[in-house]
Design a protein around this motif. Structure first.
Motif, short mmCIF file in Angstrom:
data_model
loop_
_atom_site.label_atom_id
_atom_site.label_comp_id
_atom_site.label_asym_id
_atom_site.label_seq_id
_atom_site.Cartn_x
_atom_site.Cartn_y
_atom_site.Cartn_z
N CYS A 108 0.81 -1.08 -0.04
CA CYS A 108 -0.03 0.02 -0.09
C CYS A 108 0.90 1.60 0.06
N LEU A 109 1.77 1.34 0.74
CA LEU A 109 2.87 2.47 0.89
C LEU A 109 3.56 2.78 -0.44
N GLU A 110 3.71 1.57 -1.31
CA GLU A 110 4.26 1.75 -2.33
C GLU A 110 3.55 2.88 -3.29
N LYS A 111 2.21 2.95 -3.29
CA LYS A 111 1.38 3.86 -4.28
C LYS A 111 1.88 5.24 -3.74
N SER A 112 2.69 5.50 -2.57
CA SER A 112 2.41 7.05 -2.22
C SER A 112 3.71 7.51 -2.86
N PRO A 113 3.72 8.84 -3.30
CA PRO A 113 4.92 9.34 -3.93
C PRO A 113 5.79 9.83 -2.76
N LEU A 114 5.35 9.78 -1.46
CA LEU A 114 6.60 10.08 -0.44
C LEU A 114 7.41 8.93 -0.36
N CYS A 115 7.13 7.77 -0.60
CA CYS A 115 7.87 6.76 -0.38
C CYS A 115 8.55 5.89 -1.31
N ASP A 116 9.70 5.41 -1.21
CA ASP A 116 10.27 4.31 -2.09
C ASP A 116 10.22 3.12 -1.27
N VAL A 117 9.76 2.06 -1.75
CA VAL A 117 9.67 1.07 -0.85
C VAL A 117 10.50 -0.23 -1.56
N ILE A 118 11.50 -0.65 -0.39
CA ILE A 118 12.12 -1.62 -0.58
C ILE A 118 11.86 -2.84 0.03
N PRO A 119 11.10 -3.88 -0.92
CA PRO A 119 10.87 -4.97 -0.26
C PRO A 119 11.81 -5.88 0.20
N GLU A 120 11.41 -6.94 0.99
CA GLU A 120 12.32 -8.11 1.62
C GLU A 120 12.88 -8.96 0.41
N PRO A 121 14.10 -9.35 0.45
CA PRO A 121 14.74 -9.99 -0.67
C PRO A 121 14.42 -11.47 -0.63
N GLN A 137 20.88 0.65 -0.82
CA GLN A 137 20.15 1.03 -2.02
C GLN A 137 19.68 2.22 -2.00
N LEU A 138 19.82 3.34 -3.00
CA LEU A 138 19.49 4.66 -2.75
C LEU A 138 17.92 4.78 -3.06
N ALA A 139 17.50 5.68 -2.42
CA ALA A 139 15.91 6.24 -2.66
C ALA A 139 15.81 7.51 -3.43
N LYS A 140 14.78 7.62 -4.37
CA LYS A 140 14.54 9.05 -4.77
C LYS A 140 13.47 9.92 -4.09
N ALA A 141 12.66 9.15 -3.35
CA ALA A 141 11.53 9.88 -2.61
C ALA A 141 12.21 10.14 -1.23
N PRO A 142 11.37 11.24 -0.71
CA PRO A 142 11.85 11.44 0.87
C PRO A 142 11.87 10.34 1.80
N VAL A 143 11.07 9.43 1.70
CA VAL A 143 11.19 8.24 2.79
C VAL A 143 11.49 7.02 1.92
N LYS A 144 12.52 6.64 2.64
CA LYS A 144 13.08 4.93 2.13
C LYS A 144 12.36 3.86 3.08
N VAL A 145 11.39 3.15 2.65
CA VAL A 145 10.83 2.18 3.61
C VAL A 145 11.30 0.79 3.39
N MET A 146 11.92 0.29 4.20
CA MET A 146 12.35 -1.29 4.01
C MET A 146 11.50 -2.25 4.55
N GLU A 147 11.35 -3.55 4.17
CA GLU A 147 10.80 -4.60 5.12
C GLU A 147 11.76 -5.25 5.74
N ARG A 148 11.73 -5.24 6.96
CA ARG A 148 12.95 -5.91 7.76
C ARG A 148 14.17 -5.14 7.53
#
Ligand code: DGT
Length: 218
Positions: free
Chosen positions: A29-42, A83-94
């Motif tokens: 869900c957060l992935e849809k926000s322009p504020l966030c770059d979401v980095i899923p778990e590998p 990993q670099l993020a473009k959006a202001p908030v980088k969100v990682m899973e774990r």
């Protein structure tokens, strides 16, 4: 806590919580926000590491494969920290933090990881954590009961996870609680923790998490 808007620094958030607490749903869900770059778990690199399903190997024979799994988990998660993020908030899973303080700690206390394996993994973690890129600005803890987590794991029915039982989830829950509530471990400076009641339905869990992210930006 300083806001990413005020100091223009990228903020790195880790969404943490037991297996089945709902992290992936919140992240999608957060992935849809322009504020966030979401980095899923590998997880794909754990179920197919050059043809090897290390996650299945770990669950089939934890004493044999825990050290291999945790070494690889720390390595693959560390790559995501850098990993670099473009959006202001980088969100990682774990993060490497939950690998160390929840999984590695739990496997050692339950005598699955031998002392020497635990020490090597701890040294590896300490080396990784000395890199600024591996630091977190905030942890959002999706806090759910082990029973709720087990029901969700059963419902999603991942083939590797059929051996997960309430006992394993309960010990992992305790490790999350020890790590995130009284702050038992010495990450310095340790990031603030925001708690979301993850026993709620997924819409509420997402909305509570998203509100935390919006408050951070505004
Ligand atoms: P969610 O969306 O909250 O239900 O989260 P999951 O279950 O998709 O993601 P996660 O990270 O809780 O777990 C994915 C699988 O990988 C699960 O079988 C537990 C395992 N796992 C994740 N991190 C570690 C780790 O550091 N060590 C070990 N042994 N297993 C791990």
């Amino acid at each position: 806590m300083s806001s990413p808007k005020k100091n223009k620094k990228k903020f790195t958030i880790a969404v943490e919580g037991n297996i089945g607490s709902g992290k992936s749903t919140v992240l999608s869900c957060l992935e849809k926000s322009p504020l966030c770059d979401v980095i899923p778990e590998p997880i794909e690199s754990w179920t197919n590491h050059k043809g090897h399903n290390i996650l299945a190997m770990f669950y089939d024979d934890p004493h044999r494969w825990a050290f291999v799994f945790e070494t690889n988990a720390l390595m693959t998660l560390a790559k995501l920290h850098t990993q670099l993020a473009k959006a202001p908030v980088k969100v990682m899973e774990r993060s490497i933090h939950s690998a160390r303080y929840c999984f590695i700690e739990n496997l050692h206390r339950s005598n699955v990881l031998q002392d020497v394996e635990y020490q090597i993994l701890d040294d590896y973690f300490e080396m990784l954590i000395s890199n600024e890129a591996c630091k977190l600005d905030l942890i959002i803890y999706l806090r759910a009961t082990p029973k709720t987590c087990l029901e969700r794991i059963r419902a999603r029915n991942r083939p590797e996870e059929t051996t997960i039982d309430l006992n394993y989830l309960t010990t992992l829950h305790r490790r999350h609680e020890e790590w995130l509530i009284p702050r038992a471990y010495g990450d310095t400076p340790s990031p603030p923790v925001l708690i979301v009641d993850a026993n709620q339905n997924k819409e509420r869990v997402y909305s509570d998490t998203n509100n935390h992210v919006i408050n951070l930006i505004s």
